[in-house]
Structure formats: structure tokens, C-alpha cells
Design a protein around this motif. Structure first.
Motif, mmCIF file in Angstrom:
data_model
loop_
_atom_site.group_PDB
_atom_site.id
_atom_site.type_symbol
_atom_site.label_atom_id
_atom_site.label_comp_id
_atom_site.label_asym_id
_atom_site.label_seq_id
_atom_site.Cartn_x
_atom_site.Cartn_y
_atom_site.Cartn_z
ATOM 1 N N ALA A 114 0.863 -1.183 0.000
ATOM 2 C CA ALA A 114 0.000 0.000 0.000
ATOM 3 C C ALA A 114 0.899 1.234 0.000
ATOM 4 C CB ALA A 114 -0.915 0.015 1.226
ATOM 5 N N ASP A 115 0.335 2.372 -0.298
ATOM 6 C CA ASP A 115 1.096 3.615 -0.365
ATOM 7 C C ASP A 115 1.542 4.008 1.050
ATOM 8 O OD1 ASP A 115 1.947 6.241 -0.557
ATOM 9 O OD2 ASP A 115 0.434 6.799 -2.033
ATOM 10 N N PRO A 116 2.868 4.099 1.299
ATOM 11 C CA PRO A 116 3.339 4.406 2.663
ATOM 12 C C PRO A 116 2.958 5.818 3.122
ATOM 13 C CG PRO A 116 5.167 4.404 1.106
ATOM 14 C CD PRO A 116 3.970 3.933 0.356
ATOM 15 N N ARG A 117 2.508 6.678 2.179
ATOM 16 C CA ARG A 117 2.052 8.013 2.598
ATOM 17 C C ARG A 117 0.653 7.923 3.209
ATOM 18 N NH1 ARG A 117 3.298 10.356 -3.210
ATOM 19 N NH2 ARG A 117 2.362 8.319 -3.539
ATOM 20 N N ILE A 118 -0.006 6.773 3.004
ATOM 21 C CA ILE A 118 -1.370 6.611 3.527
ATOM 22 C C ILE A 118 -1.409 5.577 4.646
ATOM 23 C CG2 ILE A 118 -3.737 5.906 2.923
ATOM 24 C CD1 ILE A 118 -3.162 6.971 0.090
ATOM 25 N N VAL A 119 -0.733 4.427 4.430
ATOM 26 C CA VAL A 119 -0.739 3.352 5.433
ATOM 27 C C VAL A 119 0.624 3.351 6.119
ATOM 28 C CG1 VAL A 119 -0.823 0.839 5.728
ATOM 29 C CG2 VAL A 119 -2.362 1.948 4.104
ATOM 30 N N LYS A 120 0.627 3.251 7.438
ATOM 31 C CA LYS A 120 1.889 3.264 8.177
ATOM 32 C C LYS A 120 2.593 1.908 8.011
ATOM 33 C CE LYS A 120 3.517 4.685 12.607
ATOM 34 N NZ LYS A 120 3.246 4.296 13.958
ATOM 35 N N ASN A 121 3.839 1.935 7.597
ATOM 36 C CA ASN A 121 4.656 0.725 7.417
ATOM 37 C C ASN A 121 3.964 -0.424 6.694
ATOM 38 O OD1 ASN A 121 6.837 1.844 8.733
ATOM 39 N ND2 ASN A 121 6.036 1.237 10.746
ATOM 40 N N PRO A 122 3.535 -0.223 5.479
ATOM 41 C CA PRO A 122 2.880 -1.319 4.768
ATOM 42 C C PRO A 122 3.874 -2.453 4.480
ATOM 43 C CG PRO A 122 3.322 0.513 3.286
ATOM 44 C CD PRO A 122 3.675 0.984 4.662
ATOM 45 N N LYS A 123 3.346 -3.678 4.416
ATOM 46 C CA LYS A 123 4.230 -4.826 4.187
ATOM 47 C C LYS A 123 4.779 -4.803 2.767
ATOM 48 C CE LYS A 123 2.156 -7.950 7.423
ATOM 49 N NZ LYS A 123 0.886 -8.618 7.660
ATOM 50 N N LEU A 124 5.968 -5.386 2.626
ATOM 51 C CA LEU A 124 6.589 -5.508 1.312
ATOM 52 C C LEU A 124 5.989 -6.721 0.595
ATOM 53 C CD1 LEU A 124 9.175 -4.009 0.183
ATOM 54 C CD2 LEU A 124 10.354 -6.135 0.680
ATOM 55 N N ILE A 125 5.806 -6.628 -0.694
ATOM 56 C CA ILE A 125 5.304 -7.785 -1.452
ATOM 57 C C ILE A 125 6.525 -8.594 -1.917
ATOM 58 C CG2 ILE A 125 3.991 -8.526 -3.478
ATOM 59 C CD1 ILE A 125 2.540 -5.795 -3.404
ATOM 60 N N ASP A 126 6.601 -9.873 -1.524
ATOM 61 C CA ASP A 126 7.751 -10.703 -1.933
ATOM 62 C C ASP A 126 7.649 -11.058 -3.405
ATOM 63 O OD1 ASP A 126 8.454 -10.798 0.707
ATOM 64 O OD2 ASP A 126 7.244 -12.602 1.084
ATOM 65 N N CYS A 127 6.423 -11.425 -3.794
ATOM 66 C CA CYS A 127 6.247 -11.944 -5.141
ATOM 67 C C CYS A 127 4.851 -11.586 -5.640
ATOM 68 C CB CYS A 127 6.428 -13.459 -5.069
ATOM 69 S SG CYS A 127 6.544 -14.229 -6.662
ATOM 70 N N LEU A 128 4.751 -11.154 -6.873
ATOM 71 C CA LEU A 128 3.430 -10.900 -7.465
ATOM 72 C C LEU A 128 3.481 -11.215 -8.952
ATOM 73 C CD1 LEU A 128 2.613 -7.080 -7.763
ATOM 74 C CD2 LEU A 128 4.888 -7.932 -7.496
ATOM 75 N N SER A 129 2.312 -11.338 -9.567
ATOM 76 C CA SER A 129 2.294 -11.687 -10.991
ATOM 77 C C SER A 129 2.262 -10.423 -11.837
ATOM 78 C CB SER A 129 1.068 -12.536 -11.288
ATOM 79 O OG SER A 129 -0.092 -11.734 -11.161
ATOM 80 N N PHE A 130 2.574 -10.580 -13.127
ATOM 81 C CA PHE A 130 2.525 -9.427 -14.038
ATOM 82 C C PHE A 130 1.129 -8.808 -14.044
ATOM 83 C CE2 PHE A 130 6.369 -11.236 -16.133
ATOM 84 C CZ PHE A 130 7.165 -10.114 -16.002
ATOM 85 N N ASN A 131 0.096 -9.668 -14.006
ATOM 86 C CA ASN A 131 -1.270 -9.129 -14.014
ATOM 87 C C ASN A 131 -1.548 -8.278 -12.781
ATOM 88 O OD1 ASN A 131 -1.978 -10.220 -16.406
ATOM 89 N ND2 ASN A 131 -2.897 -12.074 -15.541
ATOM 90 N N GLU A 132 -1.085 -8.767 -11.645
ATOM 91 C CA GLU A 132 -1.297 -7.997 -10.409
ATOM 92 C C GLU A 132 -0.533 -6.678 -10.458
ATOM 93 O OE1 GLU A 132 -1.928 -11.222 -6.880
ATOM 94 O OE2 GLU A 132 0.005 -11.244 -7.882
ATOM 95 N N LEU A 133 0.692 -6.738 -10.973
ATOM 96 C CA LEU A 133 1.497 -5.519 -11.087
ATOM 97 C C LEU A 133 0.792 -4.508 -11.982
ATOM 98 C CD1 LEU A 133 4.292 -4.045 -10.690
ATOM 99 C CD2 LEU A 133 4.883 -4.973 -12.907
ATOM 100 N N ARG A 134 0.257 -5.009 -13.086
ATOM 101 C CA ARG A 134 -0.428 -4.131 -14.042
ATOM 102 C C ARG A 134 -1.612 -3.426 -13.363
ATOM 103 N NH1 ARG A 134 -0.911 -0.967 -17.697
ATOM 104 N NH2 ARG A 134 -2.468 -1.117 -19.295
ATOM 105 N N GLU A 135 -2.399 -4.195 -12.603
ATOM 106 C CA GLU A 135 -3.563 -3.607 -11.911
ATOM 107 C C GLU A 135 -3.108 -2.577 -10.881
ATOM 108 O OE1 GLU A 135 -6.767 -4.402 -12.483
ATOM 109 O OE2 GLU A 135 -6.610 -6.245 -13.649
ATOM 110 N N LEU A 136 -2.072 -2.938 -10.103
ATOM 111 C CA LEU A 136 -1.628 -2.031 -9.045
ATOM 112 C C LEU A 136 -0.972 -0.789 -9.614
ATOM 113 C CD1 LEU A 136 -0.187 -4.605 -6.480
ATOM 114 C CD2 LEU A 136 -2.129 -3.096 -6.092
#
Ligand code: ASP
Length: 437
Positions: free
Chosen positions: A213-235
């Protein structure tokens, strides 16, 4: 074999470039390197690309141009001196300045940051500098010619075991230098990775990876270890920034994963973006949350709309005729809504509404602004029940009114529209529901 792209903060000064050298030396698989121009050394600093755009704007006034170019000269001279290269940097800068003044092109001027950055790194590493001119090609409409570029890069690098290439630019149909949009070195890196058939495309930047999540909005958001190209595209479409959105296509086609890595924390695993979500072991229901402010919704109501063949086509062709692209189109039985970005409506709303009234003969048409969209993205949502329920429960508990809902057929993404004054509250509510400890 890896293709590495180092961004502006990784190339910002001699110290950073020395880190880059050690990263490359640590793995013999890191054979082809693509670089950005030196970026900001601190928050208040100027990116070399911006300094070059200032030179381009000052081209008609020689004194102003000289003063603007001096900033670029200073950056590169101090980098070359501190790195103790054996280059004659003042002479190189003189010839770049003469080229800029004779070509008088904004794109050519902006491209010289990457050009010089790549020459310096190639010199330090003792490997050839391979220019992107004539390799990365654009057509008459300024669109990237991907297949032709891949073929040129593959041919050029055949038999060249290691090289440094400048990112961000290539050659237009008329033979002049043309740049990508800002941040475009990511695309060059992806093209090179695909052309040489790399095992991994490493994209080195100044963060540990993609945040959920955007760290300017959510405090200390978790890091994503792995995601798919489709998910990246949406995000990334919905505002999450790390990689240029167009950098996905060349590597996705070739099935090459991208690894986002941190130059200032090279041992961190970073985020891996894989072609297919089947490669992801992660059991989290959602991968990330992203959002954007600044949308309007046009609501159209007409009795018996559901039985009027071609009604949707009529509405959308009216939007198209007014030159307005749409983002979403949720519909009911006798209602249809079209969500558009505010900037697409600027100055066009009265004429759009008049055309819609004329074309649809609707009972009511209203335009409401102040909408924000929030995308909750996760490949695991498709196989689980209750994800949508969790989102709405979280929003209801905080008294947030949902003004629009859209779930794509891939079930990868649930988009909700909320009033802009509820935007930050809504993102935090969804984050806490799925990812809060
Ligand atoms: N130097 C260019 C920019 O600042 C391109 C890049 O870094 O990717 O946008």
C-alpha cells in the motif's frame, strides 16, 4: 544471465556508482547493464534529466543555455573525478554541448544524461559502451517498434559478452533521437532483457521492493515478496509506482521475471514479479491495495433501458465522439453509469451532457464529481469466498459509503468508488482488514 537496470538514484554520484560496480562484480551473470541519468542525491537536488530539459528550454538564449549546461557539466565532472576514471570528461562534455547546440532537439538534449552516465560506467567496468541510437526504434507515430528493436539489440549484442547501454532513448522514424516518457529507462532494460533472453531482469532502485500500500497513507505497509505481471499491471495502473508501466510488456512476452532490488540494501531479496500467479507460493488473500483520486461518475437512467438493444454502444460512442475515454461502466437494470477521470472531462462536460441527452433520450442524466477509486488486488481472491464481504464489512464499520463497485471477470481485482474525503480512511480500513497484524 541477468540484465540489470540501475535507476537515477543508483547513478546519482560517484559513491552510488561505486556501489553499482560492486553489485555487478558480485555476480558474473550480470552481463548487460542499462543505466539512467544521475538522479537526485537528496530531496532538494536536481535530476540531470531535469537540468537537461532546462538547457533545452534555454536553447534560444545562449547565456541562459550556458548557465543551465554548467550544472550538467559540474555533475559529470565531479563524478568522473571522484571515480578516478581515465576519461577526458571536459572534452566529452564540450562535444556533447556542441551536438546539443547543432541538433537543437529537446529529446536529444534530454537523452545526453543517460548517454554520459553509460559511458562513465562502461569506462569504470572496462566493458564496451553500446549506444541505444539505432537499436531502440520508434515508428512515425512515435510508438515503440518492439519486434524491430528486439531484433536490432539481439544482433548488436551477439558476440558481445558484456556491455553498458544507456536507457530512455532510441531513434525515431526520421532518424532523430527520441526519448520514452519519463522513467523510460525501465523499458529499455526490459527490451534488452528480452532481446538477450535473460533469466532475470533486475531493476535496481532505492527501495526494497513493491509495497502492499502507499506508505504516505498506510503506516509501514508490508513488502510484497512476489506478485504476478497481471497484479502488477492492476496495481501500477491504479497508482502504485516503482516501475514504468510499459516496462512489463517486453519481458512478460518472453516469460522473464523482474526482480526489483535496492542498490542501497543489495542483500534484501526485493520483489519478484513472475509471469504467472501459479509460480507464487504466497497464501495471502490479497497482494496489495492501490488507488487514485480525481474521478467523476455520469449516471444515466431510462425506463426499459435493459430491453433497448445497443444502448450501451450508443452511450460509449457518444463519449468516444467527444474524445473522452472511460474507466469503468457499472450498470443496473434501467441505469448505467460511466466513470471517467476528471482531467478527461475538463472543459468538455456541457457538450458531453448535451450529446448524451440527444443520443439516448434518457429520463435523467447527472454528473457527480469527487469520486476516488480503490483497487484491492490479489490472485488468491479468485479461489476464496468472502473477499468482497471483508472489503465491504471493513468500509461499513468505518461508516464509509461505497458509491461504485466493479469486479473484473478475472476476479483479480475488486474496485470500489468512495467519496474523496473518505479515500485515506477507506484504504486504511481495507489494509487493516486483510493485512493488519
Ligand atoms: N532519466 C529519465 C527520467 O528522469 C529516464 C529514467 O530515469 O528512466 O525520467
Amino acid at each position: 544471465m541477468r540484465v540489470c537496470k540501475f535507476g537515477g538514484t543508483s547513478m546519482a554520484d560517484a559513491n552510488c556508482i561505486s556501489r553499482v560496480e560492486s553489485i555487478i562484480a558480485a555476480d558474473i551473470g550480470r552481463r548487460y547493464i542499462v543505466v539512467s541519468a544521475p538522479g537526485k542525491r537528496n530531496k532538494a537536488d536536481l535530476k540531470v534529466t531535469d537540468a537537461l530539459y532546462a538547457c533545452a528550454s534555454a536553447m534560444e538564449d545562449r547565456d541562459k543555455f550556458d548557465a543551465a549546461f554548467e550544472k550538467v557539466e559540474k555533475r559529470f565532472i565531479s563524478i568522473a573525478e571522484e571515480l578516478e576514471t581515465d576519461m577526458d570528461m571536459p572534452a566529452l562534455l564540450e562535444s556533447v554541448k556542441a551536438d546539443i547546440l547543432s541538433r537543437r532537439s529537446r529529446d536529444f538534449t534530454a537523452s545526453r544524461g543517460e548517454y554520459l552516465s553509460a559511458i562513465i560506467l562502461a569506462n569504470k567496468l572496462g566493458v564496451p559502451f553500446v549506444d541505444a541510437e539505432g537499436l531502440i526504434l520508434f515508428d512515425e507515430n512515435g510508438e515503440l517498434m518492439l519486434d524491430a528493436s528486439l531484433a536490432r539489440v539481439a544482433k548488436k549484442l551477439e558476440g558481445v559478452p558484456r556491455a553498458v547501454l544507456p536507457g530512455f532513448y532510441g531513434t525515431a522514424a526520421d532518424g532523430s533521437v527520441k526519448t520514452f516518457s519519463r522513467g523510460g529507462s525501465d523499458i529499455t532494460g526490459a527490451i534488452v532483457a528480452s532481446a538477450v533472453g535473460a533469466d532475470v531482469y533486475e531493476n535496481w532502485t532505492d527501495v526494497d521492493g513493491f509495497l502492499s500500500a502507499d506508505p504516505r497513507i498506510v503506516k509501514n505497509p508490508k513488502l510484497i515478496d512476489c506478485l504476478s505481471f497481471n497484479e502488477l499491471r492492476e496495481l501500477s495502473y491504479m497508482g502504485a509506482e516503482v516501475l514504468h508501466p510499459e516496462a512489463i510488456f517486453p519481458v512478460r512476452r518472453a516469460g522473464i521475471p523482474i526482480n526489483i532490488k535496492n542498490t542501497f540494501h543489495p542483500t534484501a531479496p526485493g520483489t519478484v514479479i513472475v509471469p504467472d500467479s501459479r509460480h507464487i507460493a504466497d497464501k495471502n488473500v490479497i497482494t496489495g491495495i492501490a488507488g487514485k483520486k480525481g474521478f467523476s461518475i455520469i449516471n444515466i437512467e431510462k425506463e426499459m433501458m435493459n430491453s433497448e438493444t445497443g444502448f450501451g454502444a450508443l452511450v460509449l460512442s457518444t463519449f468516444a465522439a467527444e474524445g473522452i475515454s472511460f474507466e469503468h461502466m457499472p450498470s443496473g437494470i434501467d441505469t448505467l453509469s460511466v466513470v471517467v477521470r476528471d482531467e478527461c472531462l475538463e472543459g468538455k462536460l456541457p457538450s458531453l451532457l448535451a450529446s448524451l441527452w440527444r443520443a439516448t433520450k434518457a429520463d435523467s442524466i447527472e454528473a457527480l464529481s469527487g469520486l476516488s477509486l480503490i483497487a484491492t488486488v490479489g490472485h488468491n481472491m479468485a479461489s476464496r469466498q468472502g473477499s468482497a464481504a471483508k472489503i465491504f464489512k471493513a468500509l461499513a464499520a468505518r461508516h464509509i459509503n461505497v458509491r461504485m463497485i466493479d469486479q473484473g471477470s478475472s476476479e483479480l481485482n475488486i474496485i470500489v468508488g468512495v467519496d474523496t474525503f473518505d479515500y485515506e480512511k477507506a484504504i486504511n480500513a481495507i489494509y487493516a482488514e486483510f493485512m493488519g497484524d
